[in-house]
Each structure stands twice: as C-alpha cells, then as structure tokens.
Design an enzyme around this catalytic site. Sequence first.
Site, PDB file in Angstrom:
ATOM      1  N   ASN A 105       4.848 -10.697  12.562  1.00 41.38           N
ATOM      2  CA  ASN A 105       5.179 -10.408  13.956  1.00 41.38           C
ATOM      3  C   ASN A 105       4.688 -11.566  14.831  1.00 41.38           C
ATOM      4  O   ASN A 105       4.085 -12.525  14.323  1.00 41.38           O
ATOM      5  CB  ASN A 105       4.629  -9.050  14.408  1.00 41.38           C
ATOM      6  CG  ASN A 105       3.112  -8.972  14.391  1.00 41.38           C
ATOM      7  OD1 ASN A 105       2.408  -9.975  14.540  1.00 41.38           O
ATOM      8  ND2 ASN A 105       2.585  -7.770  14.209  1.00 41.38           N
ATOM      9  N   SER A 111       0.813  -1.212   0.000  1.00 34.25           N
ATOM     10  CA  SER A 111       0.000   0.000   0.000  1.00 34.25           C
ATOM     11  C   SER A 111       0.850   1.268   0.000  1.00 34.25           C
ATOM     12  O   SER A 111       1.979   1.287   0.480  1.00 34.25           O
ATOM     13  CB  SER A 111      -0.906   0.021   1.239  1.00 34.25           C
ATOM     14  OG  SER A 111      -0.127   0.051   2.423  1.00 34.25           O
ATOM     15  N   GLN A 154      -1.441  -6.909   8.531  1.00 34.29           N
ATOM     16  CA  GLN A 154      -2.813  -6.742   8.998  1.00 34.29           C
ATOM     17  C   GLN A 154      -3.842  -7.339   8.051  1.00 34.29           C
ATOM     18  O   GLN A 154      -5.022  -7.448   8.386  1.00 34.29           O
ATOM     19  CB  GLN A 154      -3.129  -5.267   9.246  1.00 34.29           C
ATOM     20  CG  GLN A 154      -3.140  -4.396   8.011  1.00 34.29           C
ATOM     21  CD  GLN A 154      -1.803  -3.731   7.743  1.00 34.29           C
ATOM     22  OE1 GLN A 154      -0.759  -4.253   8.100  1.00 34.29           O
ATOM     23  NE2 GLN A 154      -1.854  -2.564   7.116  1.00 34.29           N
ATOM     24  N   ASP A 210       8.121  -1.905   8.787  1.00 36.74           N
ATOM     25  CA  ASP A 210       8.447  -1.657   7.378  1.00 36.74           C
ATOM     26  C   ASP A 210       9.919  -1.294   7.213  1.00 36.74           C
ATOM     27  O   ASP A 210      10.582  -1.717   6.252  1.00 36.74           O
ATOM     28  CB  ASP A 210       7.576  -0.541   6.826  1.00 36.74           C
ATOM     29  CG  ASP A 210       6.098  -0.898   6.830  1.00 36.74           C
ATOM     30  OD1 ASP A 210       5.776  -2.091   6.695  1.00 36.74           O
ATOM     31  OD2 ASP A 210       5.264   0.031   6.969  1.00 36.74           O
TER      32      ASP A 210
END
Length: 301
Positions: A191, A8, A168, A253
């Site tokens: 994670n 994104s 996510q 990131d």
Amino acid sequence: MPALICGSLAYDTITTFPGRFADQILPEQVHILNVSFLVPTMRREFGGCAGNIAYSLRLLGGEPVIMAALGVDGSDYRARLDAWGVNTALVHSDPELHTAQAIIITDRDNNQITAFHPGAMNNAHLIATPLPAGLAIGIVAPDGREAMWRRANQMHAAGIPFVFDPGQQLPQFDGAELREFIGLASWVAVNDYEARMLCERTGQSLAMMSESHLKGIIVTLAAEGCELWIKGQRTLVPGVAATEVVDPTGCGDAFRGGLLYGLERGWSLERSVALGNRVGAIKIACRGPQNHSLEGVLAAA
C-alpha cells in the site's frame, strides 16, 4: 493452474467504534497514551491474509493451494477451507499454540487499530513439505518472519513466479533483506504507506526498483485505485466506486485474489489490477473478509 498462497490463517474479532480515533488521541500526549474505546458491536470472522486471498481467488474460479499454520483451535477453519474445495495439504496444525488472532477496531472514518497475536503463525516455517508440482504462480503474504523467507526462496528455486506482499510484516526486515526479497520476486505489492517504508529501508525509489528484473510494482491507493511501476514508468489504474462502504477489513486481500487470478491467466498487469480493484470494491460493501459474493464480476473483466 494452481496458485500457492503463503501467509496467515487467523480468527478476526472485529469491533466498531462510532467516533473518530483522531478525536480521542491527543498528539501532544502520545508519550503517556492511555485510551479506551467503547465498541458497541462485535463479531468473529475467519480471516488471515492467506485465507482471505484464497477466498476471493476461489470465488473467481482459481485454484488456491494454501501453505499456512493453524493452531489447536483451527479445526473449524480447516473444515471451512475443505468445504470450498481448497487444497489444504500444506496447512500445518500446531499441537500446542492457538491459531493467530487479530482484534480490530474500526472508527467511523474507516481507520483501523489492530492487535495481532501470531500464535501458530510463528511456527509456519516448520512446514517442510516440498512444493507440489504444477504451480503456476504464488504469493508470499504476511506470515511468520522465517516462513516468509523460506517460501520466497522455495518458490524462486522452483522457478515459480510470485508476488512479494510484505504487508504489516515489512518492518520485520531490514533494507538488505528487503532487497533480497525483491531480487527473488516477480512482482511487489504494497500500500502507499508500505511503499514509502520500502523505499526508505532499501534506499531505492519505486522507479529504480521497477527498472530491475521485476515485472511490476503495485501500490494500492484505497478508493483512488492503484499505482503501477513498470520499467521506471508510472501508470495509475483508477479505483472502482463501491456501492457502499461497510467494512474495509480484508479489502487488500480481496484485491490480491483478483490480481493473482489475472496474472495466473497471463493477463497484463494493468488488467489484473483493474480486476483486483473491482473485487476490493465489492468486498468493502460487505462485513467481514470472507462473506462477499463475486458472481458476475468477471463479465466486465
């Protein structure tokens, strides 16, 4: 050689709550949850996992090629990417939708609550451009559901090794779909919370997954470092102490930018992860996901 960054591009509205979420949310009342947080500070940043990963990779001297979608309000973001010298030929501009937006509240313990509007990201799968020649590595980071699926299959078909980083978006896929993603990828990065969900949905332990064709599974553990699973064996790569903890937004990131830099150069997974840990520790000491400097970080790599 170039690295394809699929994910994104977003604008982040970042606010700070000076208290603790845990003091405001009563567990026995979550079925009628109605809370409001006073956030005295607010700023707007360029974000989105593709932009954030590309930022750190570019600072290290890598060559990111971004495949993502911007909206009708995305001209300043495209100009920013062009100013870095990033290849934006695969960045789609949606003629109707807005660029994805993330609204983030961070409390004093660095816990975060995020509201995310996908906007143009939901049309990222409409980018039908063939992949450019010469790509050495790639990453499928959180993006529109269909876009993630298409990019994984594109890179696998082209013989490009890639990191599957569901983030996510992991809850958007069922166990069978996640197993298929893993079957296409060369590495998996999650994670610790996502790792538990991945195991539950696939019905496999990390050790079992890593005994497949995968070159490794990376589980980030925040300040504690990273857990690596390679052919059923677990290795802990220690974290790097940050000079100060200012803003965790985009740390994962930043880590992935360092990871890709090392993997693209043929470094071992452990060495690549160690660089990622250093980059993440530098980022957390700086506000925003794309404002840190990495001058001199490679000297210790």
